[in-house]
Design an enzyme around this catalytic site. Structure first.
Site, short mmCIF file in Angstrom:
data_model
loop_
_atom_site.label_atom_id
_atom_site.label_comp_id
_atom_site.label_asym_id
_atom_site.label_seq_id
_atom_site.Cartn_x
_atom_site.Cartn_y
_atom_site.Cartn_z
N ASP A 138 68.43 33.53 5.54
CA ASP A 138 68.24 32.62 6.67
C ASP A 138 68.72 31.21 6.38
O ASP A 138 68.75 30.81 5.22
CB ASP A 138 66.75 32.62 7.09
CG ASP A 138 65.81 32.18 5.98
OD1 ASP A 138 65.91 32.71 4.86
OD2 ASP A 138 64.97 31.30 6.24
N HIS B 181 68.07 28.12 3.70
CA HIS B 181 67.30 28.86 2.70
C HIS B 181 68.21 29.80 1.92
O HIS B 181 68.05 29.99 0.71
CB HIS B 181 66.20 29.65 3.42
CG HIS B 181 65.09 30.08 2.53
ND1 HIS B 181 64.11 30.94 2.96
CD2 HIS B 181 64.78 29.78 1.23
CE1 HIS B 181 63.25 31.15 1.97
NE2 HIS B 181 63.63 30.46 0.91
N GLU C 294 61.30 25.64 9.92
CA GLU C 294 61.47 27.01 10.37
C GLU C 294 61.88 27.02 11.84
O GLU C 294 61.24 26.35 12.67
CB GLU C 294 60.16 27.81 10.24
CG GLU C 294 59.69 28.00 8.82
CD GLU C 294 60.32 29.21 8.14
OE1 GLU C 294 61.18 29.89 8.76
OE2 GLU C 294 59.94 29.47 6.98
#
Length: 195
Positions: free
Chosen positions: A163, A153, A117
């Site tokens: 994203d 993603h 992330e």
């Protein structure tokens, strides 16, 4: 950077998430999935993302958080805007980052992927420090695991997710990774990018 024999990055701040479990038996790790996240949406800094992954987010602290009450998620890694690196789940284990997902006909990408992330949104550029950390981490993961694909993603859950989004610079990432991969690992860059 280095990944130890238990799947932890030695250079990351370790914050162990309960939101993880074992991968299926004999399951290889061959996919790296890049995400973006900000909590509250569009706000950077603070402890909300870590709290979400650690199941301690105060869902009364912001109206947006109400929809996160029952959510149990995690990522292997989180890279802040300043490039600092946090690890929540051993890369040997299954983090809960991809959700309902599919890659080249393989369902359930959490089984065979590592999730990273980046603190950000679909609407702002990522910081140079984030790319630097991501490249170093990617090299370490490639040395430890048999990564065959790096993707976003949005590519494994295209109906649900957007994203890392249009401001993630895939060309810059590939260029930086190519430079470090050739000089540090001697490995040629993979030819399996999805953008």
């Amino acid at each position: 950077m280095d990944i130890d024999k238990e799947g932890w990055c030695l250079q990351a701040t370790r914050l162990a998430s309960p939101n993880q479990n074992d991968r299926p038996d004999n399951q290889g790790i061959d996919l790296l999935v890049i995400h973006n996240i900000s909590l509250p949406p569009g706000q950077f800094g603070g402890h909300c993302i870590a709290d979400l992954f650690l199941n301690r987010l105060d869902c009364n602290a912001h109206p947006f958080f109400d929809q996160l009450r029952a959510l149990k998620v995690s990522s292997h890694f989180f890279i802040r805007r300043d490039g600092s690196l946090f690890q929540f789940v051993s890369a040997d284990k299954r983090a809960w980052h991809a959700g309902v997902s599919s890659f080249k006909g393989r369902e359930g990408c959490n089984d065979f992927s590592v999730g990273v992330e980046l603190e950000g949104t679909d609407f702002v550029s990522f910081e140079p420090e984030q790319y630097e950390t991501l490249v170093s981490l990617t090299d370490a993961l490639r040395r430890r695991y048999s990564l065959k694909t790096i993707t976003g993603h949005q590519h494994i859950a295209p109906v649900r997710k957007t994203d890392p989004g249009p401001f993630f610079d895939w060309q810059l990432y590939k260029k930086m990774l190519g430079e470090t991969s050739t000089s540090e690992t001697g490995n040629a860059l993979p030819d399996f990018w999805i953008e």
